[in-house]
Design a protein around this motif. Structure first.
Motif, PDB file in Angstrom:
ATOM      1  N   MET A  98       0.722  -1.232  -0.269  1.00  0.00           N
ATOM      2  CA  MET A  98       0.002   0.161  -0.040  1.00  0.00           C
ATOM      3  C   MET A  98       0.764   1.317  -0.056  1.00  0.00           C
ATOM      4  N   ASP A  99       2.083   1.119   0.528  1.00  0.00           N
ATOM      5  CA  ASP A  99       3.040   2.373   0.601  1.00  0.00           C
ATOM      6  C   ASP A  99       3.428   2.719  -0.789  1.00  0.00           C
ATOM      7  N   GLU A 101       1.555   3.753  -3.063  1.00  0.00           N
ATOM      8  CA  GLU A 101       0.677   4.415  -3.709  1.00  0.00           C
ATOM      9  C   GLU A 101       1.057   5.702  -4.412  1.00  0.00           C
ATOM     10  N   PHE A 116      -4.451   2.343  -4.693  1.00  0.00           N
ATOM     11  CA  PHE A 116      -3.597   2.328  -3.302  1.00  0.00           C
ATOM     12  C   PHE A 116      -2.411   1.471  -3.180  1.00  0.00           C
ATOM     13  N   GLU A 158     -11.245   4.614   1.413  1.00  0.00           N
ATOM     14  CA  GLU A 158      -9.999   5.240   1.561  1.00  0.00           C
ATOM     15  C   GLU A 158      -9.044   4.202   2.082  1.00  0.00           C
ATOM     16  N   ARG A 159      -7.810   4.666   2.510  1.00  0.00           N
ATOM     17  CA  ARG A 159      -6.718   4.033   3.136  1.00  0.00           C
ATOM     18  C   ARG A 159      -7.300   3.110   4.273  1.00  0.00           C
ATOM     19  N   LEU A 162      -8.969  -0.066   3.190  1.00  0.00           N
ATOM     20  CA  LEU A 162      -7.788  -1.161   2.569  1.00  0.00           C
ATOM     21  C   LEU A 162      -7.028  -1.724   3.580  1.00  0.00           C
ATOM     22  N   GLN A 163      -6.468  -0.986   4.487  1.00  0.00           N
ATOM     23  CA  GLN A 163      -5.850  -1.584   5.808  1.00  0.00           C
ATOM     24  C   GLN A 163      -6.504  -2.798   6.357  1.00  0.00           C
ATOM     25  N   HIS A 387       2.171   2.749   7.926  1.00  0.00           N
ATOM     26  CA  HIS A 387       0.942   2.274   8.099  1.00  0.00           C
ATOM     27  C   HIS A 387       0.423   2.760   9.598  1.00  0.00           C
ATOM     28  N   VAL A 390      -0.936   5.900   9.185  1.00  0.00           N
ATOM     29  CA  VAL A 390      -2.389   6.043   8.445  1.00  0.00           C
ATOM     30  C   VAL A 390      -3.395   5.774   9.595  1.00  0.00           C
TER      31      VAL A 390
END
Length: 585
Positions: A98-99, A101, A116, A158-159, A162-163, A387, A390
């Motif tokens: 994810m990082d 993005e 993402f 949003e993030r 997804l996390q 993370h 976030v």
């Protein structure tokens, strides 16, 4: 906290066997195939063609000495392994990126759906076959990385949403973890690995190895092919490599090379260059690259940007206020580290950053104790911090440190500055000194001479050329080992030499392992005897540097299982699974 790396062998086996995530099922026309010979249409055919083209070209340069097998001095990868009845690809890791993005935004711009970051599934070539009545099971030095975009389920996602796809309950492992990951709404749900989300298929393959008997000054030599394939309809085609300039083309084209330099120094690139998130336009990029080992950035072949530019080309660059890039040499090292070959040469495990946990927990021969590189371990720490920000609804830092200056800075075996202002704060812990080996810009933090267990006992100067076959280490001088130590030198495959002791004298930094007799070991393999038997018949116990994830080996060494609780630092090509030569045919 979201899972960043799934490396549990039981979970990975279950994902392959029970949940349709074998390489065949994911991308090929015969999803139930086990052996590579049965995969059918898909990217593996394009990969095989690319490899055959490469090995044929290398063989044409020196047909007398180059070929498959121990009878050659330049020993090649066997492309037929990719269509054999006893080879397979094993899933060795699932990686949450994810990082990335920030890279996706730079690549896709604002015109398409927002990505993402990426999901990566990494596979490694392996085989099981019979040799002289003995079953031989080994992996090979080849990985395939299947990359999917991570996209939201709807425009409101949003993030944090997804996390949660990656936030498996703590302690969940094995088949239960595999089932959780594949469930609807979770990271590997079928809807999230559809063909429309496939970004690329990437390969890293050791195509050739020269033993130390052929290159005694270098402690051997190995080459790795790096390529990326995109699907275009029914075809798989080579794609531009991220931040990897086409050196041959640009070296001939002064106008385009100057356009690239002007693009780099423009104010628009300043922040992303410093952060390590720069994305170079595709018109400047190569579609294949070669990484070489050992000796990392001391080899010009691993530094494509330094082949095109010199520090003088950036002498007027304004470095004031930059965090990580603070001199012309640091700027070039940053760029080289962002290229494919530079990344794979930086604090890696013989050209790889993830080689997979051993599926057999009791395997003691040809086995890795640590299957992640020091660079990857540093990256995992950075990604965890990203993370955490976030999750706390804070803007995450996108800054990446230079690839050789991450985790455990200042400890034994890490990199340190040799005087350039760009590396002025790359210092060593008390009791260690910055020792210049073959890299002209960075040294290694080591104890003062005489060296203890695992320490350096040969010092030399490298003459590096763009043609890596002509690289030479010259002016080699012996540096003493402490009392009772023996120097295993470059000639027998130990880059910069390695001090070994009797097992009982290894001390708190050491552990007992075995070192094979080079000539006897190679003669045994040449006689087509099993690797494990050759190791048993020719090895001598020795006290070597103990290692773990938190105590990595110095560059150009890997942490191998030793039969005790600790791993030991060995040259990588002492492990069968990290070399293309000596395997049963």
């Amino acid at each position: 906290m979201p899972r960043l790396l799934v490396s549990d062998p039981e979970a990975l086996v279950a994902l392959e066997r029970d949940h349709g995530l074998s390489l065949a099922a994911l991308l090929h026309e015969h999803p139930d195939a086990v052996a590579t010979s049965g995969y059918g249409a898909g990217p593996l055919a394009a990969i095989e063609r690319a490899l055959r083209k490469r090995v044929d070209a290398d063989r044409a340069e020196d047909p007398r000495h180059t070929g498959v097998g121990m009878r050659h001095v330049h020993r090649q990868f066997e492309p037929a392994w990719l269509a054999a009845d006893d080879t397979r690809f094993e899933l060795i890791g699932v990686v949450n990126r994810m990082d990335r993005e920030v890279f996706a935004r730079a690549t896709t711009g604002d015109g398409g759906p927002r990505s993402f970051g990426e999901t990566r599934l990494i596979y490694r070539l392996a085989y099981t076959r019979t040799q002289k009545g003995t079953t031989v099971d080994s992996r090979l030095p080849m990985t395939v990385n299947v990359v999917f975009w991570q996209r939201p389920d709807d425009a409101a996602s949003e993030r944090p949403e997804l996390q949660r796809r990656w936030a498996a309950p703590p302690g969940l492992a094995g088949a239960e973890l595999a089932s959780w990951l594949r469930a609807p709404g979770h990271a590997l749900a079928p809807a999230l690995l559809e063909a429309s989300l496939l970004e690329a298929v990437e390969i890293n393959v050791q195509t050739e190895r020269w033993p130390s008997t052929i290159r005694p000054d270098m402690a051997g030599h190995a080459e790795y092919l790096l390529e990326v394939f995109h699907r275009e309809g029914d075809r798989w085609v080579a794609a531009p490599l991220e931040n990897t300039p086409d050196v041959k083309r640009l070296a001939r084209d002064a106008e385009t090379r100057e356009a690239l330099r002007a693009w780099l120094v423009a104010p628009d690139q300043r922040a992303s260059l410093d952060a390590g998130t720069i994305v170079v336009p595709e018109r400047f990029l190569a579609t294949a690259a070669t990484s070489v080992t050992p000796r990392g950035f001391a080899r010009l072949a691993n530094r494509p940007w330094s082949q095109l530019f010199t520090p003088d080309d950036f002498a007027d660059y304004e470095f004031e206020g930059m965090q990580t890039v603070r001199s012309p040499r640091a700027l070039l090292r940053r760029l080289d580290g962002l290229s494919c070959q530079g990344c794979h040469a930086s604090r890696s495990i013989a050209g790889f950053h993830l080689l997979g946990a051993e599926r057999d927990p009791d395997k003691a021969v040809d086995a890795l104790a640590v299957f992640t590189s020091p660079h990857l371990e540093g990256e995992l720490e950075r990604r965890a911090t990203w993370h955490a920000a976030v999750l706390a609804a804070e803007p995450p830092s996108e800054v990446r440190l230079l690839s050789e200056h991450e985790r455990g800075r200042g400890r034994w075996g890490t990199r340190c500055g040799l005087g350039d202002p760009g590396f002025a704060d790359w210092t060593c812990d008390p009791g260690l000194s910055c020792t210049a080996l073959t890299d002209p810009e960075l040294g290694t933090c080591l104890e003062p001479s005489p060296a203890g267990v695992g320490g350096v006992c040969e010092l030399g100067t490298i003459k590096a050329r763009a043609d890596h076959h002509r690289d030479r280490v010259t002016k080699i001088e012996t540096s003493p080992c402490a009392a009772g130590g023996v120097c295993n030198d470059n000639r027998v495959g130990f880059p910069d030499g390695m001090c070994a002791f009797a097992c009982a004298s290894a001390g708190p930094e050491g552990a007992c392992g075995v070192i094979p007799n080079l000539r006897g070991f190679n003669d045994c393999l040449a006689a087509d005897r099993p690797f494990a038997q050759c190791l048993v018949d020719t090895a001598t116990p020795a006290g070597m540097r103990a290692c773990s994830v938190d105590a990595p080996c110095r560059d150009d060494y890997i942490c191998a299982r030793s039969g005790s609780d600790a791993g030991v630092c060995l040259p990588p090509y002492f492990l069968f699974q990290l070399r293309v030569d000596g395997h049963p045919r």
